[in-house]
Design an enzyme around this catalytic site. Structure first.
Site, PDB file in Angstrom:
ATOM      1  N   GLU A   1     -16.781 -26.185   0.883  1.00  0.00           N
ATOM      2  CA  GLU A   1     -16.366 -26.289   2.277  1.00  0.00           C
ATOM      3  C   GLU A   1     -17.567 -26.503   3.192  1.00  0.00           C
ATOM      4  OE1 GLU A   1     -12.205 -23.953   2.402  1.00  0.00           O
ATOM      5  OE2 GLU A   1     -13.911 -22.627   2.466  1.00  0.00           O
TER       6      GLU A   1
ATOM      7  N   CYS B   1     -22.251 -26.203   9.310  1.00  0.00           N
ATOM      8  CA  CYS B   1     -22.551 -25.199   8.291  1.00  0.00           C
ATOM      9  C   CYS B   1     -22.200 -25.814   6.940  1.00  0.00           C
ATOM     10  CB  CYS B   1     -21.726 -23.948   8.570  1.00  0.00           C
ATOM     11  SG  CYS B   1     -21.889 -22.679   7.299  1.00  0.00           S
TER      12      CYS B   1
ATOM     13  N   CYS C   1     -21.241 -19.088  -6.380  1.00  0.00           N
ATOM     14  CA  CYS C   1     -22.522 -18.408  -6.172  1.00  0.00           C
ATOM     15  C   CYS C   1     -22.674 -17.357  -7.261  1.00  0.00           C
ATOM     16  CB  CYS C   1     -22.527 -17.743  -4.793  1.00  0.00           C
ATOM     17  SG  CYS C   1     -24.134 -17.061  -4.329  1.00  0.00           S
TER      18      CYS C   1
ATOM     19  N   CYS D   1     -22.557 -10.801  -3.838  1.00  0.00           N
ATOM     20  CA  CYS D   1     -22.657  -9.797  -2.773  1.00  0.00           C
ATOM     21  C   CYS D   1     -21.282  -9.162  -2.576  1.00  0.00           C
ATOM     22  CB  CYS D   1     -23.158 -10.426  -1.478  1.00  0.00           C
ATOM     23  SG  CYS D   1     -24.828 -11.097  -1.649  1.00  0.00           S
TER      24      CYS D   1
ATOM     25  N   CYS E   1     -18.585 -10.674   0.083  1.00  0.00           N
ATOM     26  CA  CYS E   1     -18.524 -12.120   0.307  1.00  0.00           C
ATOM     27  C   CYS E   1     -17.482 -12.769  -0.602  1.00  0.00           C
ATOM     28  CB  CYS E   1     -19.897 -12.740   0.050  1.00  0.00           C
ATOM     29  SG  CYS E   1     -19.894 -14.536   0.222  1.00  0.00           S
TER      30      CYS E   1
ATOM     31  N   CYS F   1     -17.913 -16.823   8.619  1.00  0.00           N
ATOM     32  CA  CYS F   1     -18.911 -16.419   7.627  1.00  0.00           C
ATOM     33  C   CYS F   1     -18.269 -15.607   6.515  1.00  0.00           C
ATOM     34  CB  CYS F   1     -19.968 -15.539   8.267  1.00  0.00           C
ATOM     35  SG  CYS F   1     -20.686 -16.234   9.726  1.00  0.00           S
TER      36      CYS F   1
HETATM   37  N1  SAH Z   1     -26.449 -17.168   0.014  1.00  0.00           N
HETATM   38  C1  SAH Z   1     -27.018 -17.367   1.303  1.00  0.00           C
HETATM   39  C2  SAH Z   1     -26.238 -18.355   2.125  1.00  0.00           C
HETATM   40  C3  SAH Z   1     -24.839 -17.898   2.513  1.00  0.00           C
HETATM   41  S1  SAH Z   1     -24.916 -17.581   4.214  1.00  0.00           S
HETATM   42  C4  SAH Z   1     -27.165 -16.039   2.007  1.00  0.00           C
HETATM   43  O1  SAH Z   1     -26.723 -15.055   1.469  1.00  0.00           O
HETATM   44  O2  SAH Z   1     -27.773 -15.982   3.064  1.00  0.00           O
HETATM   45  C5  SAH Z   1     -23.436 -16.799   4.553  1.00  0.00           C
HETATM   46  C6  SAH Z   1     -23.682 -15.628   5.480  1.00  0.00           C
HETATM   47  O3  SAH Z   1     -22.445 -14.969   5.741  1.00  0.00           O
HETATM   48  C7  SAH Z   1     -24.586 -14.625   4.826  1.00  0.00           C
HETATM   49  O4  SAH Z   1     -25.371 -13.966   5.765  1.00  0.00           O
HETATM   50  C8  SAH Z   1     -23.567 -13.709   4.238  1.00  0.00           C
HETATM   51  O5  SAH Z   1     -24.112 -12.486   3.884  1.00  0.00           O
HETATM   52  C9  SAH Z   1     -22.551 -13.615   5.347  1.00  0.00           C
HETATM   53  N2  SAH Z   1     -21.267 -13.144   4.898  1.00  0.00           N
HETATM   54  C10 SAH Z   1     -20.792 -13.142   3.639  1.00  0.00           C
HETATM   55  N3  SAH Z   1     -19.556 -12.616   3.584  1.00  0.00           N
HETATM   56  C11 SAH Z   1     -19.244 -12.273   4.835  1.00  0.00           C
HETATM   57  C12 SAH Z   1     -18.077 -11.708   5.432  1.00  0.00           C
HETATM   58  N4  SAH Z   1     -17.004 -11.424   4.702  1.00  0.00           N
HETATM   59  N5  SAH Z   1     -18.081 -11.513   6.762  1.00  0.00           N
HETATM   60  C13 SAH Z   1     -19.157 -11.855   7.497  1.00  0.00           C
HETATM   61  N6  SAH Z   1     -20.276 -12.403   6.999  1.00  0.00           N
HETATM   62  C14 SAH Z   1     -20.319 -12.602   5.677  1.00  0.00           C
END
Ligand code: SAH
Length: 358
Positions: free
Chosen positions: A91, A104, A111, A115, A118, A332
Site C-alpha cells: 500500500e 507514504c 516485515c 513490532c 503493528c 500509521c
Molecule cells: N519499519 C519502519 C517503517 C514503518 S513506519 C519503522 O518501524 O519505522 C510506520 C510507523 O507507524 C512506525 O513508526 C510504526 O511504529 C508506526 N506504527 C505501527 N503500527 C502502528 C499503529 N497501530 N498505530 C500507530 N502507529 C503505528
C-alpha cells in the site's frame, strides 16, 4: 528479459545506454521523460531518434506496480493497493496538506520485525520490493494527483533499512534534479532501529531520519520493538548521533506510538525527556491506530496532552501526529496490503493460540 527503466537511477541508466552503444546524455533525457513527465511510452519520447525509440521498445520496459485498489478518505487522504506480483500487494498513501503533499510508501511486502502493535508485522514477511516497485509508487501517484508531491516518507509497509540495496537507488532518483528533485530534508526514512542500516544510509545517501522509538527504556522496548534485543537503546542512541554528523537536518524524529497503560505514563514521559538529553531529537507522538485483534488501546487525548506537556516542560520539541485516513485503514500501522507470508507467522500465531487455550 527487458530492463525495467523505472528501477535505474542516473548511474544505472547511463550504464544501460552505454551498453546499447548510445551517448550517456540519453540517460538524462529519458530520466526527464520518465519521472518529470510521467511518460511510460517510448514512442512519445519525441526528442529521441526514431531508431532509438524502437531499440528501447525492444530492450526495455516501464513497469510500475498495478493499482488494484483506490480508496479516498473523508479528509482527502488516498490509499492505493498495489499488486507487485501474483501473490503480494503493498500500500501507498497520499496525504495532502496545506503547503505540502506527502506520499507514504512501502519498501517490503510484509516485515520481519514483528513490532507488537503493528498490523504489517502481524502478516509476516514475503520479500523486498525492487527499486522499480519502490519508485513506481511515486511514479504512479504523481501521474494521478494534480499537486506536486513535495515529501516522501518511508513509513508504509516494511523496514527500509533491511532493503537498502533497493531503497538507496530509489532515494537517489527521488533526489535527482532530472527526476523528482526532492529536497533531502523532505525525504524521510523511518526505521525501527536497525543500526547497521543507519550507518550505511548515513554514508551512502543521508536523508531525514525518523526512528520508531515507542519506548524510553530497554525493558519496555524489548517487548514492543523486538529488534531492540539486538540493538538496545545505548547502541541506537549512538547510531543516531553518528547519523546526525551527515544528516540534512540537525535532529532525529523519534516516533512514539501512544498505547494506553503501556508506554504513556508520566514516568515514561520523564524517561523520554531524559533520552532527549543524549541526542538532538524531536518527538512525534502517534495516537495508536487500532486494527482487529491488536490487543492495544489508544491513549486518550488528555493522557497524550499530559505526556506532551512533560516533554515540553523539559525543553523537548514535541508534536502530536494528526490521524489521517483512519476511516480507510490508511493510518500509521494499519497498512496490511496482501502478503503471502513466507515466515508463516500467522500460522505460528494460530498454533500458539491453540496451545494456550488447550
Ligand atoms: N519499519 C519502519 C517503517 C514503518 S513506519 C519503522 O518501524 O519505522 C510506520 C510507523 O507507524 C512506525 O513508526 C510504526 O511504529 C508506526 N506504527 C505501527 N503500527 C502502528 C499503529 N497501530 N498505530 C500507530 N502507529 C503505528
Amino acid at each position: 528479459m527487458k530492463t525495467n527503466l523505472l528501477g535505474l537511477d542516473a548511474a544505472g541508466l547511463s550504464g544501460f545506454f552505454a551498453a546499447l552503444g548510445e551517448k550517456p546524455f540519453r540517460a538524462r533525457q529519458v530520466l526527464k521523460w520518465l519521472h518529470q513527465s510521467g511518460q511510460g511510452d517510448f514512442a512519445a519520447m519525441s526528442d529521441l531518434a526514431k531508431g532509438l525509440r524502437e531499440k528501447l521498445a525492444e530492450k526495455a520496459c516501464v513497469e510500475a506496480p498495478r493499482i488494484v485498489g483506490d480508496t479516498l478518505a473523508g479528509d482527502g487522504t488516498r490509499k492505493w493497493l498495489l499488486k507487485v506480483d501474483g501473490a503480494n500487494a503493498v500500500e501507498a498513501v497520499y496525504i495532502p496538506e496545506t503547503g505540502r503533499a506527502t506520499l507514504c510508501i512501502s519498501s517490503q511486502a510484509g516485515c520481519v520485525l514483528d513490532c507488537a502493535f503493528c498490523s504489517t508485522g502481524k502478516q509476516g514477511f514475503n520479500r523486498n520490493l525492487t527499486t522499480a516497485e519502490i519508485v513506481g509508487q511515486l511514479w504512479l501517484a504523481q501521474r494521478i494527483v494534480d499537486t506536486r508531491i513535495s515529501n516522501v516518507v518511508f513509513m508504509g509497509m516494511g523496514e527500509p533499512m533491511l532493503n537498502l540495496d533497493n531503497v538507496i537507488p530509489a532515494l537517489r532518483l527521488m533526489l535527482d534534479d532530472n527526476a523528482y528533485g526532492l529536497s533531502r530534508r523532505r525525504v524521510t526514512v523511518s526505521t525501527a532501529g536497525v543500526v547497521p542500516g543507519m550507518d550505511r544510509l548515513r554514508d551512502e545517501c543521508p536523508v531525514a531520519l525518523a526512528v520508531s522509538l515507542h519506548a524510553p527504556n530497554d525493558a519496555l522496548r524489548d517487548r514492543l520493538v523486538p529488534i531492540n534485543r539486538k540493538y538496545p537503546l545505548d547502541e541506537l542512541v549512538a547510531a543516531c548521533n553518528r547519523y546526525l554528523e551527515k544528516a540534512p537536518r540537525d535532529f532525529i524524529t523519534f516516533e512514539y506510538v501512544m498505547l494506553d497503560g503501556v508506554n504513556d505514563s508520566d514516568a515514561n514521559a520523564r524517561e523520554a525527556a531524559a533520552l532527549a538529553g543524549r541526542v538532538r531529537c524531536k518527538y512525534n507522538l502517534i495516537p495508536f491506530n487500532p486494527f482487529p485483534r491488536s490487543g492495544f488501546r489508544r491513549s486518550d487525548d488528555e493522557r497524550i496532552r499530559r505526556f506532551a506537556a512533560i516533554l515540553q516542560n523539559a525543553g523537548v520539541t514535541v508534536t502530536t501526529r494528526k490521524t489521517r485516513g483512519d476511516d480507510i485503514a490508511a493510518a500509521c500501522g494499519q497498512l496490511a496490503g496482501d502478503v503471502a507470508d513466507r515466515t508463516r507467522r500467522s500460522g505460528r500465531r494460530a498454533i500458539a493460540l491453540k496451545e494456550a487455550r488447550a
